[in-house]
Design a protein around this motif. Structure first.
Motif, PDB file in Angstrom:
ATOM      1  N   ILE A  94      -0.976   5.088  -7.476  1.00  0.00           N
ATOM      2  CA  ILE A  94      -1.515   4.166  -8.585  1.00  0.00           C
ATOM      3  C   ILE A  94      -2.655   3.459  -7.596  1.00  0.00           C
ATOM      4  O   ILE A  94      -2.624   3.484  -6.182  1.00  0.00           O
ATOM      5  CB  ILE A  94      -0.689   3.246  -9.213  1.00  0.00           C
ATOM      6  N   ASP A  95      -3.605   2.733  -8.219  1.00  0.00           N
ATOM      7  CA  ASP A  95      -4.582   2.028  -7.533  1.00  0.00           C
ATOM      8  C   ASP A  95      -3.992   0.878  -6.634  1.00  0.00           C
ATOM      9  O   ASP A  95      -2.968   0.466  -6.835  1.00  0.00           O
ATOM     10  CB  ASP A  95      -5.576   1.269  -8.410  1.00  0.00           C
ATOM     11  N   GLN A  96      -4.622   0.745  -5.370  1.00  0.00           N
ATOM     12  CA  GLN A  96      -4.266  -0.103  -4.362  1.00  0.00           C
ATOM     13  C   GLN A  96      -4.093  -1.613  -4.934  1.00  0.00           C
ATOM     14  O   GLN A  96      -5.104  -2.004  -5.666  1.00  0.00           O
ATOM     15  CB  GLN A  96      -5.201  -0.190  -3.201  1.00  0.00           C
ATOM     16  N   THR A 113       2.274   1.762  -3.560  1.00  0.00           N
ATOM     17  CA  THR A 113       1.234   2.076  -4.563  1.00  0.00           C
ATOM     18  C   THR A 113       0.918   3.610  -4.220  1.00  0.00           C
ATOM     19  O   THR A 113       0.626   4.636  -5.157  1.00  0.00           O
ATOM     20  CB  THR A 113      -0.085   1.411  -4.342  1.00  0.00           C
ATOM     21  N   GLU A 114       0.689   4.122  -2.933  1.00  0.00           N
ATOM     22  CA  GLU A 114       0.457   5.627  -2.627  1.00  0.00           C
ATOM     23  C   GLU A 114       1.636   6.580  -3.130  1.00  0.00           C
ATOM     24  O   GLU A 114       1.384   7.621  -3.690  1.00  0.00           O
ATOM     25  CB  GLU A 114       0.304   5.677  -1.179  1.00  0.00           C
ATOM     26  N   ASN A 120       0.632  -1.072   0.050  1.00  0.00           N
ATOM     27  CA  ASN A 120       0.069  -0.183  -0.091  1.00  0.00           C
ATOM     28  C   ASN A 120       0.800   1.295   0.019  1.00  0.00           C
ATOM     29  O   ASN A 120       0.599   2.274  -0.759  1.00  0.00           O
ATOM     30  CB  ASN A 120      -0.755   0.214   1.057  1.00  0.00           C
TER      31      ASN A 120
END
Length: 229
Positions: free
Chosen positions: A86-88, A81-82, A78
């Motif tokens: 981008i999407d989790q 991605t943060e 997570n």
């Protein structure tokens, strides 16, 4: 109805459990062989790392390790991605469970294989080397077949425990036997009944496994029996 309409779901959960157990077993054996080789290595730091791994894993409950690994990996993913905006990405419970179980039981297989390797007479290895066999040929044709005879009891014990440990993966969302029977029990208000069903399924799997392991023990001890006649 006998299974209150959950028959197909139970079959699916049983197959999921078997797949998880088999994949975890294969990965555990690979880790165990590598770990045993490291513990028998002449390099001190390699032996230390392998010993630290087996000691650590066998000292912490399986459930704690599974939750720590699963949630730490998800938290780390997570964060990535943060940072990349981008999407989790959610970790697949099946792969997470298989890798975690392999990491845990690889430690037990390491000790099983270490003891089995040490039980093979060194003269057998020396004879294979003198005959001109390469290290890989010696392992395949001399060391592995004899090692398996000593390792099978431990492999059998580890496998039986590993099958039961797959139930822990239900805590991270995998639809295995335990999760499906618990959901069915709560929905139908027959929690005890479906718990008995789950126990019966595990008993069937372990019974079949016992028969297969018994055949393997017979197969790998055939030369010893003939030599004793």
């Amino acid at each position: 109805m006998f299974l209150s309409g959950y028959g197909s779901a139970l079959l699916s959960g049983t197959w999921m459990t078997i797949q998880l157990a088999l994949l975890s077993l294969i990965l555990s054996i690979i880790i165990g062989l590598i770990g045993a080789s490291c513990k028998l290595s002449s390099i001190k730091i390699v032996r230390f790392i392998a010993t630290f791994y087996t000691t650590l894993i066998r000292s912490i409950p399986d459930l704690v390790i599974m939750l720590l690994l699963f949630y730490s990996l998800q938290i780390g993913l997570n964060s990535i991605t943060e940072a990349l905006n981008i999407d989790q990405i959610n970790i697949d419970p099946f792969m997470a469970g298989a890798i975690t179980l392999a990491f845990i039981y690889g430690a037990y297989f390491t000790e099983t294989f270490r003891g089995a390797f040490q039980s093979v007479p060194k003269g057998q290895i020396e004879a294979a080397t003198a005959y001109g066999m390469t290290p890989s040929q010696t392992f395949r044709h001399v060391l592995f077949p004899q090692m398996m005879r000593f390792a099978l009891p431990g492999i059998g014990n580890n496998w039986q425990v590993l099958i039961k440990a797959t139930a822990l993966v239900s805590l991270i969302g995998l639809s295995d036997i335990v999760k499906i029977t618990q959901d069915a029990g709560r929905t139908t208000m027959q929690l005890f009944y479906f718990s008995v069903i789950a126990a019966a399924i595990y008993l069937l799997i372990t019974t079949v496994s016992h028969l297969i392991l018994k055949w393997l023990a017979y197969h790998y001890s055939s030369g010893v029996r003939k030599g004793q006649l």
